[in-house]
Scaffold this motif. Structure first.
Motif, PDB file in Angstrom:
ATOM      1  N   GLU A   1       0.847  -1.316  -0.043  1.00 29.89           N
ATOM      2  CA  GLU A   1      -0.092  -0.043   0.151  1.00 29.89           C
ATOM      3  C   GLU A   1       0.872   1.241  -0.204  1.00 29.89           C
ATOM      4  N   THR A   2       1.867   1.130   0.807  1.00 32.18           N
ATOM      5  CA  THR A   2       2.909   2.299   0.630  1.00 32.18           C
ATOM      6  C   THR A   2       3.444   2.752  -0.660  1.00 32.18           C
ATOM      7  N   CYS A   3       3.810   1.567  -1.329  1.00 30.46           N
ATOM      8  CA  CYS A   3       4.171   1.793  -2.796  1.00 30.46           C
ATOM      9  C   CYS A   3       3.108   2.383  -3.615  1.00 30.46           C
ATOM     10  N   TYR A   4       1.865   2.093  -3.397  1.00 28.22           N
ATOM     11  CA  TYR A   4       0.843   2.472  -4.291  1.00 28.22           C
ATOM     12  C   TYR A   4       0.599   4.129  -3.983  1.00 28.22           C
ATOM     13  N   TRP A   5       0.623   4.463  -2.729  1.00 26.52           N
ATOM     14  CA  TRP A   5       0.653   5.829  -2.370  1.00 26.52           C
ATOM     15  C   TRP A   5       1.777   6.579  -3.119  1.00 26.52           C
ATOM     16  N   LEU A   6       3.000   6.027  -3.069  1.00 27.32           N
ATOM     17  CA  LEU A   6       4.227   6.823  -3.524  1.00 27.32           C
ATOM     18  C   LEU A   6       4.262   6.953  -4.898  1.00 27.32           C
ATOM     19  N   GLU A   7       3.709   5.619  -5.635  1.00 30.65           N
ATOM     20  CA  GLU A   7       3.236   5.987  -7.123  1.00 30.65           C
ATOM     21  C   GLU A   7       2.501   6.930  -7.632  1.00 30.65           C
ATOM     22  N   LEU A   8       1.448   7.203  -6.791  1.00 29.30           N
ATOM     23  CA  LEU A   8       0.723   8.255  -7.004  1.00 29.30           C
ATOM     24  C   LEU A   8       1.278   9.496  -6.906  1.00 29.30           C
ATOM     25  N   ILE A   9       2.196   9.801  -5.883  1.00 30.77           N
ATOM     26  CA  ILE A   9       2.863  10.925  -5.711  1.00 30.77           C
ATOM     27  C   ILE A   9       3.911  11.301  -6.710  1.00 30.77           C
ATOM     28  N   GLN A  10       4.384  10.006  -7.133  1.00 31.08           N
ATOM     29  CA  GLN A  10       5.499  10.220  -7.956  1.00 31.08           C
ATOM     30  C   GLN A  10       4.891  10.441  -9.527  1.00 31.08           C
ATOM     31  N   ALA A  11       3.578   9.940  -9.690  1.00 29.60           N
ATOM     32  CA  ALA A  11       2.727  10.238 -10.894  1.00 29.60           C
ATOM     33  C   ALA A  11       2.374  11.741 -10.891  1.00 29.60           C
ATOM     34  N   LYS A  12       2.061  12.383  -9.959  1.00 31.12           N
ATOM     35  CA  LYS A  12       1.666  13.685  -9.886  1.00 31.12           C
ATOM     36  C   LYS A  12       2.705  14.606  -9.772  1.00 31.12           C
ATOM     37  N   CYS A  13       4.036  14.176  -9.624  1.00 32.34           N
ATOM     38  CA  CYS A  13       5.293  14.801  -9.761  1.00 32.34           C
ATOM     39  C   CYS A  13       5.340  16.031  -8.539  1.00 32.34           C
ATOM     40  N   TRP A  14       4.511  15.735  -7.305  1.00 30.05           N
ATOM     41  CA  TRP A  14       4.517  16.414  -6.338  1.00 30.05           C
ATOM     42  C   TRP A  14       5.892  16.460  -5.731  1.00 30.05           C
TER      43      TRP A  14
END
Length: 103
Positions: free
Chosen positions: A57-70
């Motif tokens: 789940e941590t990977c999932y949230w990190l992948e979202l952050i990475q995709a948003k380029c935040w």
């Protein structure tokens, strides 16, 4: 992970994701700590599977952050994936040991 969360924006979506990431990432550590205190193989497997789920789940949230380029979370994502691999390997090892000892 907490340092990454501090850098996220205050947008509504970032707040939700940062909250979820905080929970998942800290639960990995808490559950792994519980793994280290287990007294049976079944308990070890159960707790380690929970830690694995939280790492995923941590990977999932990190992948979202990475995709948003935040924030660049590539190092944290790599670390979380390494933890997942370690947990999977440990689970395979203990399950194999249990299977072989019951023969």
């Amino acid at each position: 992970m907490i340092e990454v969360i501090e850098f996220l924006t205050n947008s509504a979506s970032a707040k939700v994701i940062s909250h979820q990431l905080t929970k998942a990432a800290t639960f990995v550590g808490a559950n792994y700590r519980a793994v280290c205190r287990t007294i049976s193989d079944d308990e070890f497997i159960s707790k380690l599977q929970i830690a694995l789920e939280e790492a995923d789940e941590t990977c999932y949230w990190l992948e979202l952050i990475q995709a948003k380029c935040w924030v660049d979370v590539s190092n944290q994502l790599q670390g979380a994936n390494v933890l997942k691999a370690i947990f999977v390997s440990s689970l395979k090892t203990i399950k194999s040991r249990i299977k072989n000892s019951s023969k």
